[in-house]
Design an enzyme around this catalytic site. Structure first.
Site, PDB file in Angstrom:
ATOM      1  CG  HIS A 206      -2.067   0.903   1.184  1.00 37.55           C
ATOM      2  ND1 HIS A 206      -2.247   1.916   2.102  1.00 37.55           N
ATOM      3  CD2 HIS A 206      -3.101   0.993   0.327  1.00 37.55           C
ATOM      4  CE1 HIS A 206      -3.345   2.584   1.822  1.00 37.55           C
ATOM      5  NE2 HIS A 206      -3.899   2.044   0.741  1.00 37.55           N
ATOM      6  CE  LYS A 208      -1.664   4.935  -0.881  1.00 35.69           C
ATOM      7  NZ  LYS A 208      -1.915   3.717  -1.569  1.00 35.69           N
ATOM      8  CG  ASP A 213      18.544  11.356 -10.345  1.00 37.53           C
ATOM      9  OD1 ASP A 213      18.508  10.256 -10.902  1.00 37.53           O
ATOM     10  OD2 ASP A 213      18.394  12.438 -10.955  1.00 37.53           O
ATOM     11  CG  HIS A 629      -6.944   8.174  -0.588  1.00 35.90           C
ATOM     12  ND1 HIS A 629      -5.599   8.197  -0.917  1.00 35.90           N
ATOM     13  CD2 HIS A 629      -7.323   6.873  -0.650  1.00 35.90           C
ATOM     14  CE1 HIS A 629      -5.197   6.965  -1.181  1.00 35.90           C
ATOM     15  NE2 HIS A 629      -6.213   6.143  -1.026  1.00 35.90           N
ATOM     16  CE  LYS A 631      -3.980   6.436   2.534  1.00 36.54           C
ATOM     17  NZ  LYS A 631      -5.400   6.274   2.688  1.00 36.54           N
ATOM     18  CG  ASP A 636       0.047  19.625  20.947  1.00 42.21           C
ATOM     19  OD1 ASP A 636      -1.195  19.713  20.967  1.00 42.21           O
ATOM     20  OD2 ASP A 636       0.703  18.978  21.788  1.00 42.21           O
TER      21      ASP A 636
END
Length: 838
Positions: A206, A208, A213, A629, A631, A636
């Site tokens: 999952h 991404k 380089d 979508h 995450k 604070d």
């Protein structure tokens, strides 16, 4: 015979045998023996960790993790320069800029990758920035491109990684520049005859992220795939009477999973959902771009994954090489799963291709962000013992929060202890502890959670096909407030009122389909539906590439494909031939989207032009949930966690889905306020939170399509974020301000009421049983999903009510189906399958 002469003689004989078919047969027999031996792994789940050298490697990894915060494989790193991106428009544009500058290597890890994704919009005017074309140019320039994608279970997920692999491999055919420079691996296998004990059905890769380089990296919630590109005003409409070349979401990139999930994504030009009848599902996401020592750690995770997949699936493939890495040579190459079998197949490539010390971040600190890479990974996904440093980070950061916890996530399934099986991650306990501590200390404190109204995508939630989605929602409600072990009840049990501390919201967007009377006439006169024209447009701008992915050979010249293309082009010509007759050769005065009216200085719906009776306009108003979508965790105004990890067991336990995230704390502080008191906020966390809140409150202007002059759409090595200072920036500066909170809940109140009244948007607090569902939103075909519920409401009243919506905030309906069994145990949801949903 002289001493040693016999050994030299046999060595020479071995060298001669290597050139014979006999030697090839011997090696082939060894490889076949090893392949057959994999079936023994079915009886030995510990087969990667039971030999002495494997135990030694595991022990070495454990010692490293135990010396790091959160028990992560990666250390804390000072001096990173990190830039945030909110929503796909800025992120994908920045990725396009960075990819074009690649000189040596590109690593891409994605759950889903769509080769036909346009990184810049509108697509018709940016065809050279389709992802596969960008990668092709870099491959032709000599850049080596390594891609790992999740190999889906086709019966459950529609992302078709076979198409991804074959389409990208076909970009540079043999004999052309760039041939062999793009390698795509798919994992895991689901075929017992291929991989025996090394397969998995339930869990997914999952992550991404992108590494270019060894200089710059991207990480976050955005896959390079269809359905993710969006702007901060989050339009639902994509109808363009002035010309289909202006559309933003060609082919399968126009999607609304609440109505129809992705279908046959390898046929990227097709779309069974008509833009003239329905809106898309808008998409909200967050990602990062960084330069600094953390780039190395992200690269190390990729190299480990690559070598593990090589070992697991491609060990006998000449086309897939092992990757070695500066800093992980010699006795430490086992940390990245390098193997050196007696009869290796495929070479060894050392990375980076030029000295690591040449990287800008290796010369000294590039920024002020203290950061650390954390992950969820284990035996099936990376060949290592279980690591759940993401969960460790979430729990510790939340538990130590002093003022607020802000969460945006696709899911919210978590436990407060051991009594909520099958849920096991304990982020919920950390929230309980933080709230109870604040309550007992009499301290002002908030946990603000923003999640989708309907996670996991479904059609009608009453259908049997939506049982899985209802199961996810059921686990979410049990995590939040239903049952004695829920977060709310655990807080209440300690004498603290959870409703004073925890607040949960969704996002929702509205728009108007610009299906003008003239365009309707154009359809009637030409005999061609706008849906056919949208397919022709997709064929025109997305056809360069491979149509079929059922084998490894491109079929661009296939007569069937060419006939279909010509048919679609003919339909488009017929449609366009009527443009003058219906008056569309003149300027179209109605706008193609009115989503900007919910944003700052976007005007009012009552001020929007419509070239016909307003009663006809009512048919074109639409709404949809704004799918969250990202995450993301912000605490604070100091600490941010961002990556691929959802709040559920799949992402957090380590033994299920593989994930990668980054924990960030900016040592560059700015003068701010917290509940009216002077406060030193981290620049990175505070500016990101302020921009997100302004977007949700409608205190940001809509984005123009041209991102070329937008600093927030550039990689971090080009310029820092534009924090968009002004009165609105100052207004949201204090996250605990009563004025900000009054606007936040006031907007949510009003928006929720308007969406309920105009559209009967579901889910809703008035739906407590399935009978309530039928009364609230009857099942019939009179009205299209997402359209106005009451066709008899006066047009002016509809417009005036839409004027009241500001931003996208709505309340999470915590009473939805509270008096009904949401997910009854059966074939789909049972003791064997419930962990899939958590």
């Amino acid at each position: 015979m002289a001493p040693g002469e016999d050994s030299r003689m046999f060595a020479g004989l071995r060298d001669k045998l290597k050139a014979t078919n006999l030697y090839d047969a011997k090696v082939g027999a060894i490889h076949f023996k090893n392949k057959v031996g994999k079936f023994g792994n079915l009886l030995n789940s510990n087969h990667r960790h039971d030999e002495e050298h494997e135990k030694a490697t595991d022990e070495k990894r454990n010692r490293i993790a135990e010396s790091h915060r959160f028990n992560s494989f990666a250390p804390e790193r000072d001096g990173n320069r990190i830039k945030w991106y909110v929503d796909g428009q800025d992120y994908f544009y920045a990725v396009s800029v960075a990819l074009e500058k690649a000189k040596e290597t590109i690593y891409i890890e994605d759950w889903w990758l769509s080769p036909e994704l346009f990184l810049r919009r509108p697509p018709y005017y940016n065809q050279e920035y389709r992802l596969d074309q960008v990668l092709k140019r870099r491959a032709e320039a000599g850049v080596k491109i390594y891609i790992i994608v999740y190999k889906e279970v086709a019966a459950a997920v529609s992302c078709n990684s076979a198409h991804t692999k074959h389409a990208l491999h076909a970009l540079c055919p043999e004999g052309t520049p760039g041939h062999g420079n793009i390698t795509v691996l798919r994992h895991p296998d689901h075929n017992i005859f291929e991989n025996a004990g090394d397969m998995t059905f339930y869990w997914a890769h999952h992550e991404k992220f992108i590494v270019i380089d060894y200089e710059i990296a991207f990480i976050g919630g955005l896959d390079l795939c269809f359905g993710r590109w969006d702007s901060r005003q989050h339009p639902c409409a994509d109808v363009h009477p002035a010309g289909v070349q202006n559309e933003m979401f060609p082919g399968q990139d126009f999607n609304n999973n609440r109505i129809l999930d992705f279908q046959s994504v390898e046929d990227w030009k097709s779309n069974e959902l008509s833009k003239a009848d329905y809106g898309r599902m808008p998409w909200h996401d967050v990602a990062m771009c960084l330069i600094g020592d953390c780039v190395y750690d992200i690269a190390e995770h990729f190299v480990l994954r690559w070598n593990f997949v090589k070992r697991d699936k491609y060990k006998r493939s000449e086309k897939v090489e092992w990757l070695t890495m500066t800093g992980r040579e010699g006795e430490n190459e086992d940390l990245i799963a390098v193997q050196r079998p007696k009869h290796p197949v495929g070479g060894y490539s050392h990375h980076p291709l030029s000295p690591l010390e040449n990287r800008s971040w290796a010369q000294g600190h590039q920024g002020t962000v203290h950061a650390q890479i954390v992950r969820s990974s284990c035996d099936w996904s990376s060949g290592i013992l279980t690591e759940h440093s993401i969960q460790n980070a979430y729990c510790e950061v939340i538990r130590n929060a002093q003022h607020y916890v802000y969460i945006e996530n696709q899911f919210f399934i978590t436990a407060t202890g051991e009594e909520q099986a099958p849920i096991h991650n304990t982020i919920g306990r950390a929230i309980v502890d933080a709230c109870v501590r604040a309550g007992k200390e009499g301290r002002k404190f908030r946990v603000i959670i923003v999640i989708p109204a309907v996670p996991g995508f479904a059609g009608d939630l009453r259908d049997d096909a939506a049982m899985g989605t209802r199961a996810i929602m059921d686990y979410q409600y049990k995590s939040i407030h239903r049952g004695p072990h829920s977060i709310f009840e655990q807080i209440k049990a300690q004498g603290v009122d959870p409703k004073q501390y925890i607040f949960i919201f969704n996002l929702r967007s509205y728009d108007r389909l610009n299906k003008t009377p003239a365009m309707v006439q154009q359809e009637e006169r030409s005999g061609v539906k706008y849906q056919d024209v949208q397919r022709a447009e997709a064929e025109e701008i997305m056809a360069e590439g491979v149509h079929s992915t059922t084998d490894h050979k491109p079929t661009l010249g296939d007569s069937t494909a060419e006939d279909e293309k010509e048919r679609l082009m003919d339909q488009k010509r017929k449609f366009e031939a009527q443009r003058v007759e219906v008056g569309l050769d003149k300027e179209v005065t109605s706008t193609d989207s009115i989503a900007a009216t919910a944003m700052l200085n976007g005007g009012k719906v009552t001020e929007q032009r419509w070239d016909d009776d307003l009663e006809k306009e009512k048919e074109n108003f639409i709404q949809e949930e704004l799918y969250i979508h990202g995450k993301l965790l912000i605490v604070d105004d100091r600490i941010v966690i961002c990556g691929s990890s959802n709040i559920n067991d799949r992402s957090q336990l380590g033994v299920h889905d593989s994930e990668l995230s980054i924990v960030m704390e900016d040592y560059n502080t700015i003068d701010s306020a917290m509940d009216g008191q002077p406060f030193k906020a981290g620049h990175h966390a505070a500016t990101l939170r302020r921009l997100l809140w302004r977007e949700h409150l409608g205190l940001l202007p809509a984005q123009p399509l041209d991102a070329s002059k937008d600093p927030n759409a550039q990689p971090v090595d080009v310029c820092p974020n534009d924090i968009m200072e002004g009165p609105e920036y100052d207004f949201v500066a204090d996250p605990m301000s009563d004025q900000v909170w009054d606007m936040w809940i006031g907007n949510a109140d009003t928006n929720t009421q308007i969406f309920r009244h105009l559209f009967r948007a579901d889910p809703d607090d008035n739906i407590k049983t399935f009978d309530d569902y039928e009364a609230f939103l009857p099942r019939h075909n009179k009205f299209k999903q997402g359209h106005l519920h009451d066709p008899f409401m006066p047009a002016q009243e509809v417009r005036e009510k839409l004027d009241q919506i500001k931003g996208h905030l709505v309340w999470m309906p915590l009473d939805f189906l509270c008096d009904a069994p949401m997910a009854e145990k059966g074939l789909q949801v049972n003791a064997y399958t419930e962990s899939i949903y958590t």
